[in-house]
Write a protein that holds these residues in place. Structure first.
Motif, PDB file in Angstrom:
ATOM      1  N   ASP A   1       0.855  -1.186   0.000  1.00  0.00           N
ATOM      2  CA  ASP A   1       0.000   0.000   0.000  1.00  0.00           C
ATOM      3  C   ASP A   1       0.891   1.236   0.000  1.00  0.00           C
ATOM      4  OD1 ASP A   1      -2.279  -1.607   0.179  1.00  0.00           O
ATOM      5  OD2 ASP A   1      -2.274  -1.553   2.380  1.00  0.00           O
ATOM      6  N   GLY A   2       1.162   1.766  -1.146  1.00  0.00           N
ATOM      7  CA  GLY A   2       2.041   2.927  -1.211  1.00  0.00           C
ATOM      8  C   GLY A   2       2.376   3.273  -2.643  1.00  0.00           C
ATOM      9  N   HIS A   3       3.425   4.070  -2.801  1.00  0.00           N
ATOM     10  CA  HIS A   3       3.762   4.603  -4.115  1.00  0.00           C
ATOM     11  C   HIS A   3       5.209   4.279  -4.466  1.00  0.00           C
ATOM     12  CE1 HIS A   3       0.015   6.854  -3.816  1.00  0.00           C
ATOM     13  NE2 HIS A   3       0.415   7.288  -2.622  1.00  0.00           N
ATOM     14  N   ALA A   4       5.474   4.231  -5.766  1.00  0.00           N
ATOM     15  CA  ALA A   4       6.847   4.067  -6.244  1.00  0.00           C
ATOM     16  C   ALA A   4       7.622   5.360  -5.995  1.00  0.00           C
ATOM     17  CB  ALA A   4       6.833   3.730  -7.732  1.00  0.00           C
ATOM     18  N   GLY A   5       8.943   5.232  -5.918  1.00  0.00           N
ATOM     19  CA  GLY A   5       9.750   6.430  -5.719  1.00  0.00           C
ATOM     20  C   GLY A   5      11.182   6.101  -5.360  1.00  0.00           C
ATOM     21  N   HIS A   6      11.869   7.128  -4.852  1.00  0.00           N
ATOM     22  CA  HIS A   6      13.258   7.006  -4.410  1.00  0.00           C
ATOM     23  C   HIS A   6      14.137   6.456  -5.527  1.00  0.00           C
ATOM     24  CE1 HIS A   6      11.962   8.020  -0.331  1.00  0.00           C
ATOM     25  NE2 HIS A   6      10.961   7.173  -0.508  1.00  0.00           N
ATOM     26  N   ASP A   7      14.046   7.146  -6.681  1.00  0.00           N
ATOM     27  CA  ASP A   7      14.875   6.820  -7.855  1.00  0.00           C
ATOM     28  C   ASP A   7      14.683   5.380  -8.314  1.00  0.00           C
ATOM     29  OD1 ASP A   7      16.029   9.424  -7.740  1.00  0.00           O
ATOM     30  OD2 ASP A   7      17.420   8.720  -6.192  1.00  0.00           O
ATOM     31  N   GLY A   8      13.451   4.882  -8.212  1.00  0.00           N
ATOM     32  CA  GLY A   8      13.163   3.536  -8.687  1.00  0.00           C
ATOM     33  C   GLY A   8      13.489   2.445  -7.700  1.00  0.00           C
ATOM     34  N   TRP A   9      14.004   2.805  -6.525  1.00  0.00           N
ATOM     35  CA  TRP A   9      14.335   1.802  -5.497  1.00  0.00           C
ATOM     36  C   TRP A   9      13.065   1.170  -4.957  1.00  0.00           C
ATOM     37  CZ3 TRP A   9      15.322   2.043   0.268  1.00  0.00           C
ATOM     38  CH2 TRP A   9      16.168   1.005   0.684  1.00  0.00           C
ATOM     39  N   VAL A  10      11.984   1.943  -4.889  1.00  0.00           N
ATOM     40  CA  VAL A  10      10.696   1.473  -4.383  1.00  0.00           C
ATOM     41  C   VAL A  10       9.720   1.353  -5.543  1.00  0.00           C
ATOM     42  CG1 VAL A  10       8.771   1.921  -2.810  1.00  0.00           C
ATOM     43  CG2 VAL A  10      11.097   2.604  -2.164  1.00  0.00           C
ATOM     44  N   ILE A  11       9.095   0.182  -5.682  1.00  0.00           N
ATOM     45  CA  ILE A  11       8.034  -0.012  -6.664  1.00  0.00           C
ATOM     46  C   ILE A  11       6.840  -0.659  -5.964  1.00  0.00           C
ATOM     47  CG2 ILE A  11       9.666  -0.243  -8.580  1.00  0.00           C
ATOM     48  CD1 ILE A  11       9.078  -3.255  -8.589  1.00  0.00           C
ATOM     49  N   THR A  12       5.690  -0.614  -6.602  1.00  0.00           N
ATOM     50  CA  THR A  12       4.488  -1.194  -6.003  1.00  0.00           C
ATOM     51  C   THR A  12       4.393  -2.689  -6.322  1.00  0.00           C
ATOM     52  OG1 THR A  12       3.109  -0.756  -7.938  1.00  0.00           O
ATOM     53  CG2 THR A  12       3.281   1.011  -6.272  1.00  0.00           C
ATOM     54  N   LEU A  13       3.563  -3.385  -5.561  1.00  0.00           N
ATOM     55  CA  LEU A  13       3.313  -4.801  -5.832  1.00  0.00           C
ATOM     56  C   LEU A  13       2.678  -4.963  -7.210  1.00  0.00           C
ATOM     57  CD1 LEU A  13       3.332  -7.749  -4.831  1.00  0.00           C
ATOM     58  CD2 LEU A  13       1.078  -7.318  -3.822  1.00  0.00           C
ATOM     59  N   ASP A  14       1.787  -4.059  -7.572  1.00  0.00           N
ATOM     60  CA  ASP A  14       1.167  -4.129  -8.898  1.00  0.00           C
ATOM     61  C   ASP A  14       2.216  -4.012 -10.000  1.00  0.00           C
ATOM     62  OD1 ASP A  14      -1.372  -4.461  -7.884  1.00  0.00           O
ATOM     63  OD2 ASP A  14      -1.901  -2.331  -8.000  1.00  0.00           O
ATOM     64  N   ALA A  15       3.194  -3.145  -9.803  1.00  0.00           N
ATOM     65  CA  ALA A  15       4.259  -2.978 -10.802  1.00  0.00           C
ATOM     66  C   ALA A  15       5.097  -4.245 -10.910  1.00  0.00           C
ATOM     67  CB  ALA A  15       5.138  -1.781 -10.436  1.00  0.00           C
ATOM     68  N   LEU A  16       5.378  -4.879  -9.777  1.00  0.00           N
ATOM     69  CA  LEU A  16       6.121  -6.138  -9.809  1.00  0.00           C
ATOM     70  C   LEU A  16       5.352  -7.195 -10.585  1.00  0.00           C
ATOM     71  CD1 LEU A  16       8.539  -7.882  -8.782  1.00  0.00           C
ATOM     72  CD2 LEU A  16       7.058  -8.538  -6.860  1.00  0.00           C
ATOM     73  N   ARG A  17       4.037  -7.267 -10.361  1.00  0.00           N
ATOM     74  CA  ARG A  17       3.223  -8.255 -11.071  1.00  0.00           C
ATOM     75  C   ARG A  17       3.196  -7.977 -12.571  1.00  0.00           C
ATOM     76  NH1 ARG A  17      -2.235  -9.774  -7.810  1.00  0.00           N
ATOM     77  NH2 ARG A  17      -2.435 -10.969  -9.758  1.00  0.00           N
ATOM     78  N   GLU A  18       3.216  -6.716 -12.961  1.00  0.00           N
ATOM     79  CA  GLU A  18       3.256  -6.380 -14.389  1.00  0.00           C
ATOM     80  C   GLU A  18       4.593  -6.807 -15.001  1.00  0.00           C
ATOM     81  OE1 GLU A  18       2.573  -5.319 -18.154  1.00  0.00           O
ATOM     82  OE2 GLU A  18       1.080  -5.500 -16.549  1.00  0.00           O
ATOM     83  N   ILE A  19       5.682  -6.596 -14.272  1.00  0.00           N
ATOM     84  CA  ILE A  19       6.993  -7.083 -14.725  1.00  0.00           C
ATOM     85  C   ILE A  19       6.937  -8.595 -14.914  1.00  0.00           C
ATOM     86  CG2 ILE A  19       9.407  -7.397 -14.040  1.00  0.00           C
ATOM     87  CD1 ILE A  19       9.174  -4.697 -12.555  1.00  0.00           C
ATOM     88  N   GLY A  20       6.278  -9.274 -13.968  1.00  0.00           N
ATOM     89  CA  GLY A  20       6.155 -10.724 -14.040  1.00  0.00           C
ATOM     90  C   GLY A  20       5.342 -11.180 -15.231  1.00  0.00           C
TER      91      GLY A  20
END
Length: 217
Positions: A127-146
């Protein structure tokens, strides 16, 4: 995988959402786990590489845990009430490459200790937002990568699972209440299989039972 194939339409989990309860079928669990696992593999996770989870008891904790195992990695568990310093110690000591966290509060802990976490390549927030120069991504973004990685090589998911043996590391649980710094207790896949077989042999649970989880996972 056997459970997903055997009872795809059966209810796997009930979890609180928007003031009520939402149901999740095994086929949906299977899809979520596959996307998480493929996402982790696309990020470079390899056999027995560690991923930490720092979150309260929730369905995403379980999905992340199984996803890590299906990517051939190993889960390191961290209490969500841990201080930034204590969390950083466990993450560094376990040499975790990825950390799943619940929310922005947990992200802030890791950002504050980032210079002590050279092994951490990605932080995945539920529950949150991506940021910190790409160090932090969301779970939804990880699933899209998958999903993208799975489309490129649909057989890779099963190959990674088949590479995991009973003696490979599955979980690191850091001790509490001991003297000195907490120590990581190594649990292999065979440890978890033994527990399941023992419960089955005792007849302590049936397919129609519901188990309420609320203690820290």
């Amino acid at each position: 995988l056997y459970r997903v194939r055997s009872t795809p339409e059966a209810e796997a989990f009930l979890f609180p959402k928007n003031g009520g309860w939402e149901s999740m079928k095994w086929k949906d669990v299977g899809l979520a786990v596959r996307e998480i696992a493929c996402g982790l593999s696309a990020l470079g996770l390899a056999l027995e590489d560690r991923c930490s989870i720092m979150a309260g008891t929730r369905v995403e904790w379980i999905l992340a845990d199984i996803g890590i195992l299906c990517a051939s990695g190993a889960t390191t568990t961290i209490y969500p009430t841990s201080t930034a310093e204590d969390a950083a110690y466990i993450i560094a000591d376990s040499d975790s490459r990825v950390v799943f966290v619940e929310n922005e509060e947990q992200v802030d802990k890791l950002v504050a200790e980032r210079d002590k976490l050279p092994s951490v390549e990605k932080v995945i927030v539920f529950d949150g937002h991506a940021g910190h120069d790409g160090w932090v991504i969301t779970l939804d973004a990880l699933r899209e990568i998958g999903r993208e990685a799975d489309r490129d090589d649909a057989d890779a998911y099963l190959r990674r699972i088949e590479a995991v043996g009973p003696d490979h590391l599955a979980t690191l649980i850091y001790t509490s209440g001991t003297t000195g710094k907490p120590k990581g207790v190594e649990l292999t896949h065979d440890c978890w299989v033994f527990e399941a077989e023992a419960m089955d042999a005792m007849g302590s649970m049936t397919a129609t039972d519901r188990q309420l989880l609320f203690l820290p996972m």
